[in-house]
Design an enzyme around this catalytic site. Sequence first.
Site: not given
Ligand code: APR
Length: 308
Positions: A11, A33, A88, A118-119, A175
């Site tokens: 993402g 992903d 969060r 990071v999640t 955080h």
């Molecule tokens: N396995 C792999 N990828 C996954 C899974 C999984 N089980 N579930 C979701 N994803 C992928 C989604 O397909 C998406 O491409 O995780 C990605 C998340 O990307 P975004 O929605 O753009 O989120 P982003 O802004 O990158 O933030 C990710 O980091 O800062 C933290 O709070 C934020 O928890 C969030 C994380």
Amino acid sequence: MRKKVSVIGAGNVGASAAQLVAQASLADVVLFDIAGGIPQGKALDIAEACPLWNSSVSVKGTNSYADTKDSDMVVITAGFPRKPNMSRDDLLHANADVVKAVSGAIAKTSPNAIVIVVTNPMDVMAQLAWKTTEFSCKRVIGMGGILDAARLRTFLSWELNVSPEDIETIVLGGHGDQMVPLPRFTTVKGIAITEFLKKKTIDSLVHRTRNGGAEIVSLLKSGSAYYAPAAALVQMIKSILFDEKRMFPCAAYLNGEYGMKDIYLGVPVILGREGVERVVEIKLTKEERAQLKESCSTVKKLVKKLLI
Ligand code: APR
């Protein structure tokens, strides 16, 4: 041999981090992903930028953990970002399922990796990743404090009209909203900011920093911050891959340090080839200690909810 960094979640944060790692030629990158096509498309785009960056690392997008095999480092950004008016913590259960699944897969395919989480809610997810992988706590680290610190440095540089590069700060605790700022250790080239700014001004900049993530979420309407989170991540990755032993505030496992036990929380750490090489303990004032304790109990409540 070049090092291998796998980024889980292609993402906004994951793809930006992959870009920065490739652009600086830090390591070969695998972008993973669950969504088909997305990691492949973004990786191809990044790979096609490499000639322009004079970078010869390899960049591969995938939906298969087999491609992440034997990574030196794995970054977990998979999950769901915040929406406006969402804390969060609202993300807790949805992201816990994702982080559990990802950590289990990483433990099998990259048993020697150093993992950065990071999640969000990050402190809790770091603890979950540590439990699930069963890795040494030195090898599971959360990214948060370094970003909070960068936000505070930015606001201070605007207020003082000096380069943000010359501003140093350290933050403790969970955080974001739960961060514990340390103005007495915040300096412009070593001079405490308390020399330049009134408490009221510092408090208002700290307040903005605490809500720094939410401020961006409310502007973007969908999605959350990613340029600064990715940049923060890359500083951590570099310090580990190149054994720089830089000191950053990161979520690390505390087992007695700062009077906290069995919890991931933001503290200054030295990052080197082993991961968290040590937690740096500083003497806190009564007020700072109380704030850290409160921050810790907020994180602990979430950890309990997940029965980690
Ligand atoms: N396995 C792999 N990828 C996954 C899974 C999984 N089980 N579930 C979701 N994803 C992928 C989604 O397909 C998406 O491409 O995780 C990605 C998340 O990307 P975004 O929605 O753009 O989120 P982003 O802004 O990158 O933030 C990710 O980091 O800062 C933290 O709070 C934020 O928890 C969030 C994380």
